[in-house]
Design a protein around this motif. Sequence first.
Motif, PDB file in Angstrom:
ATOM      1  N   GLU A 138       2.458   6.652  -0.583  1.00  0.00           N
ATOM      2  CA  GLU A 138       1.764   7.973  -0.476  1.00  0.00           C
ATOM      3  C   GLU A 138       2.597   8.970   0.504  1.00  0.00           C
ATOM      4  O   GLU A 138       2.622   8.961   1.711  1.00  0.00           O
ATOM      5  CB  GLU A 138       0.245   7.811  -0.054  1.00  0.00           C
ATOM      6  CG  GLU A 138      -0.580   7.365  -1.083  1.00  0.00           C
ATOM      7  CD  GLU A 138      -1.959   7.083  -0.663  1.00  0.00           C
ATOM      8  OE1 GLU A 138      -2.578   7.752   0.399  1.00  0.00           O
ATOM      9  OE2 GLU A 138      -2.639   6.350  -1.373  1.00  0.00           O
ATOM     10  N   ILE A 139       3.366   9.839  -0.232  1.00  0.00           N
ATOM     11  CA  ILE A 139       4.175  10.809   0.818  1.00  0.00           C
ATOM     12  C   ILE A 139       3.401  12.166   0.484  1.00  0.00           C
ATOM     13  O   ILE A 139       3.621  12.505  -0.810  1.00  0.00           O
ATOM     14  CB  ILE A 139       5.681  10.906   0.524  1.00  0.00           C
ATOM     15  CG1 ILE A 139       6.169   9.162   0.519  1.00  0.00           C
ATOM     16  CG2 ILE A 139       6.341  11.781   1.092  1.00  0.00           C
ATOM     17  CD1 ILE A 139       7.683   9.070   0.095  1.00  0.00           C
ATOM     18  N   ILE A 161      10.858   9.988   6.366  1.00  0.00           N
ATOM     19  CA  ILE A 161      10.359  11.087   5.674  1.00  0.00           C
ATOM     20  C   ILE A 161       9.050  11.554   5.850  1.00  0.00           C
ATOM     21  O   ILE A 161       8.148  11.066   6.089  1.00  0.00           O
ATOM     22  CB  ILE A 161      10.168  10.426   4.167  1.00  0.00           C
ATOM     23  CG1 ILE A 161      11.630  10.012   3.626  1.00  0.00           C
ATOM     24  CG2 ILE A 161       9.661  11.486   2.785  1.00  0.00           C
ATOM     25  CD1 ILE A 161      11.660   9.024   2.186  1.00  0.00           C
ATOM     26  N   GLN A 162       8.939  13.272   6.029  1.00  0.00           N
ATOM     27  CA  GLN A 162       7.863  13.687   6.295  1.00  0.00           C
ATOM     28  C   GLN A 162       7.002  14.170   5.207  1.00  0.00           C
ATOM     29  O   GLN A 162       5.967  14.155   5.004  1.00  0.00           O
ATOM     30  CB  GLN A 162       8.134  14.836   7.393  1.00  0.00           C
ATOM     31  CG  GLN A 162       8.577  14.262   8.518  1.00  0.00           C
ATOM     32  CD  GLN A 162       9.000  15.603   9.623  1.00  0.00           C
ATOM     33  OE1 GLN A 162       9.058  16.639   9.126  1.00  0.00           O
ATOM     34  NE2 GLN A 162       8.826  15.362  10.792  1.00  0.00           N
ATOM     35  N   GLN A 163       7.632  14.554   3.995  1.00  0.00           N
ATOM     36  CA  GLN A 163       7.196  15.302   2.996  1.00  0.00           C
ATOM     37  C   GLN A 163       7.933  15.685   1.991  1.00  0.00           C
ATOM     38  O   GLN A 163       9.263  15.490   1.872  1.00  0.00           O
ATOM     39  CB  GLN A 163       6.912  16.860   3.773  1.00  0.00           C
ATOM     40  CG  GLN A 163       6.152  17.695   2.653  1.00  0.00           C
ATOM     41  CD  GLN A 163       5.812  18.990   3.479  1.00  0.00           C
ATOM     42  OE1 GLN A 163       5.955  19.207   4.530  1.00  0.00           O
ATOM     43  NE2 GLN A 163       5.410  20.034   2.542  1.00  0.00           N
ATOM     44  N   ILE A 211      13.319  16.359  -0.486  1.00  0.00           N
ATOM     45  CA  ILE A 211      12.855  15.438   0.293  1.00  0.00           C
ATOM     46  C   ILE A 211      12.992  15.834   1.909  1.00  0.00           C
ATOM     47  O   ILE A 211      14.268  16.319   2.364  1.00  0.00           O
ATOM     48  CB  ILE A 211      13.265  13.971   0.028  1.00  0.00           C
ATOM     49  CG1 ILE A 211      12.820  13.395  -0.844  1.00  0.00           C
ATOM     50  CG2 ILE A 211      12.937  13.227   1.461  1.00  0.00           C
ATOM     51  CD1 ILE A 211      13.316  12.030  -1.278  1.00  0.00           C
ATOM     52  N   ARG A 212      11.902  16.203   2.627  1.00  0.00           N
ATOM     53  CA  ARG A 212      12.172  16.515   4.072  1.00  0.00           C
ATOM     54  C   ARG A 212      12.103  15.521   4.885  1.00  0.00           C
ATOM     55  O   ARG A 212      10.969  14.751   4.942  1.00  0.00           O
ATOM     56  CB  ARG A 212      11.006  17.736   4.402  1.00  0.00           C
ATOM     57  CG  ARG A 212      11.175  18.165   5.770  1.00  0.00           C
ATOM     58  CD  ARG A 212      10.190  19.332   5.967  1.00  0.00           C
ATOM     59  NE  ARG A 212      10.840  20.434   4.960  1.00  0.00           N
ATOM     60  CZ  ARG A 212       9.728  21.478   4.570  1.00  0.00           C
ATOM     61  NH1 ARG A 212       8.652  21.468   4.870  1.00  0.00           N
ATOM     62  NH2 ARG A 212      10.349  22.454   3.882  1.00  0.00           N
ATOM     63  N   ASP A 251      16.172  19.037   5.462  1.00  0.00           N
ATOM     64  CA  ASP A 251      15.945  18.722   3.889  1.00  0.00           C
ATOM     65  C   ASP A 251      16.903  18.437   3.164  1.00  0.00           C
ATOM     66  O   ASP A 251      18.113  18.739   3.695  1.00  0.00           O
ATOM     67  CB  ASP A 251      15.444  20.438   3.760  1.00  0.00           C
ATOM     68  CG  ASP A 251      14.132  20.717   3.800  1.00  0.00           C
ATOM     69  OD1 ASP A 251      13.420  19.818   4.204  1.00  0.00           O
ATOM     70  OD2 ASP A 251      13.689  22.029   4.007  1.00  0.00           O
ATOM     71  N   HIS A 252      16.717  17.677   2.069  1.00  0.00           N
ATOM     72  CA  HIS A 252      17.826  17.293   1.267  1.00  0.00           C
ATOM     73  C   HIS A 252      17.268  17.577  -0.112  1.00  0.00           C
ATOM     74  O   HIS A 252      16.235  17.334  -0.644  1.00  0.00           O
ATOM     75  CB  HIS A 252      17.950  15.704   1.049  1.00  0.00           C
ATOM     76  CG  HIS A 252      18.202  15.035   2.560  1.00  0.00           C
ATOM     77  ND1 HIS A 252      19.554  14.915   2.645  1.00  0.00           N
ATOM     78  CD2 HIS A 252      17.571  14.744   3.528  1.00  0.00           C
ATOM     79  CE1 HIS A 252      19.469  14.567   4.119  1.00  0.00           C
ATOM     80  NE2 HIS A 252      18.479  14.606   4.465  1.00  0.00           N
TER      81      HIS A 252
END
Length: 540
Positions: free
Chosen positions: A148-149, A352-354, A360-361, A366-367
Amino acid sequence: MTDEFDVVIVGAGVAGLQMLHKVRELGLTVRVFEAGGDAGGTWYWNRYPGARCDVESLEYSYQFSEELQQEWEWTERFATQPEILSYIDHVVERFDLRRDIRFDTRIAALTYDEPAARWTARTEAGDEVVARFVIMATGCLSAANVPEIAGLETFAGEIYHTGRWPHGPVELSGKRVGVIGTGSSGVQSIPVIAEEAEELYVFQRTAAYTLPAGNQPLDAELQAAVKADYAGFRARNSAMPSAGLARFPPNPASVFLVSDREREAAFEYRWQRGGPVLLGAFNDIMVDKAANDLAADFVRRKIRQIVKDPDVAALLSPKQLIGCKRICLDTGYYETFNRPNVHLVDVASAPIQQITPGGIRTSAGDHELDVIVFATGFDAMTGPLLRIDIRGRGGLPLKEKWSAGPRTYLGLGVPGFPNLFTMTGPGSPSVLTNMMVSIHQHVTWIGGCLKYLADNDISAVEATTEATDAWVLHVNEVADRTLFPSCNSWYLGANIPGKTRVFMPLFGFPAYAQTCAEVAANAYEGFTLTRSGMAPAQAT
Ligand code: FAD
Ligand code: NAP
């Protein structure tokens, strides 16, 4: 009118298929339910690039039919997913298995009716069938885990999970791909994705130990030699702790009895040979931390030799014990990180935050991505069972029964759940073995039990609480003699937030198979057997 069968089997992977064949041989009526669109289980769902077996083809195959094992020709030392799936399709056709299987049908609930001694199986669509026996062939690694991200649903690109890979082509060329996860699925897919994607970002939380598979075309002479005595080959493998690799057995000597040079030579020989055999270079690698460190150091030195950038090599070097999480086998995994289009992202130090619409942050930045691949594994062993609402005697939910972790007798039966068998269940060697062998042993044992019940007019078989308690203790004691419980692996349920930590499989196939045989020979000691229309006939 509700259809009624002697046996309902849930799952049409390699276990459900062999079980179906056995139940038919016994002359019982049977219906198999499979959530997927066709047979194959693991090999139906896991179609990701690079998916292949890490048990040698000659071992990862059925042994119930001599004709089958003679006629099928494997082409590679380690078969690809498509080759295994065509093998399974061949088996399904050859033994005319499809006619008893309902595909695209997920079982949502199983409820035991005690007075009638019958199970009712309800599908997700609400259809019901009734059966005297239920056999759970739902697999150990079939419940995909998508973490769950936050923001997952906002991602504008494509999302895949390795264990739910689409059937059609997935176009990755010219795209920026992110792979989350570096277990076996990540390790197998990353080198192949890297060749196609424009840019590949590998989001690594825990570095995995992976050994070269040493895959190659299968030696025709070896295949012929095995086929000349397949029964002997199977018997020798079944006598090994992992139910395999008898051609390359573990060395019974301690690593501390050899010189440094001899130790390095032994590790190097096994590294070059390919496959997981490095772990068997000495007898103490999986039981003594100092011995384990020597094997782990050897692999870390290999990583430093292969990976050109020392910072990347350091990040790829695992810190945990080797073999404690399941060892991976690869084809060019570490070499892949020398490619200019491959970037290792350390999400242990910068989590990974979000997930954002664009990618993906992590806490480091950020990527930007077009595709996210979740190689994040499975809710292993208990997940496929607990995702079904299984209720035993007195309406007791299995979820409640197992709230402190799974408790089975022999990994086959659960007290309070009569006439329900768990194939390769927690408490059996299953995932610590070549699973084809463990499945064969469970099919044979359950088949023998069903025959015994029929021959003796017994309507219900149920594991006793006493036998189960003793068995759970035994499984834990065996695990505690090894290094397996010492790291956060899926064997322990540690990969799923909130899951109770219990070491689920039992180490050591031969002793386990012997115990199962003795239980059967002793009129199913440890199970309560109820004669038709009577109170329990035996409680041991
Ligand atoms: P599965 O193949 O998982 O089949 C279970 C089936 O049950 C699935 O098709 C699923 O859809 C179905 N099912 C589950 N719940 C329900 C429900 N509620 N209703 C209806 N159907 C349901 N093992 C090895 O020994 N060697 C290997 O090299 C190896 N490689 C692997 C590679 C991958 C990518 C994975 C994921 C696993 C691998 N394994 C390997 C383990 C593998 O799972 C077993 O070898 C074997 O395929 C298990 O067969 P099974 O029939 O028990 O379970
Ligand atoms: P896995 O071994 O559980 O690996 C999952 C990976 O995802 C781990 O690296 C894990 O990191 C990472 N991960 C999970 N959640 C994450 C999150 N929220 N953020 C970042 N990373 C996250 O799963 P798998 O690779 O699918 O393999 C499962 C099993 O299937 C194998 O062990 C094996 O038994 C079988 N398998 C076999 C083969 C084969 O070679 N034949 C191939 C594939 C699978 P952490 O380690 O930090 O949790």
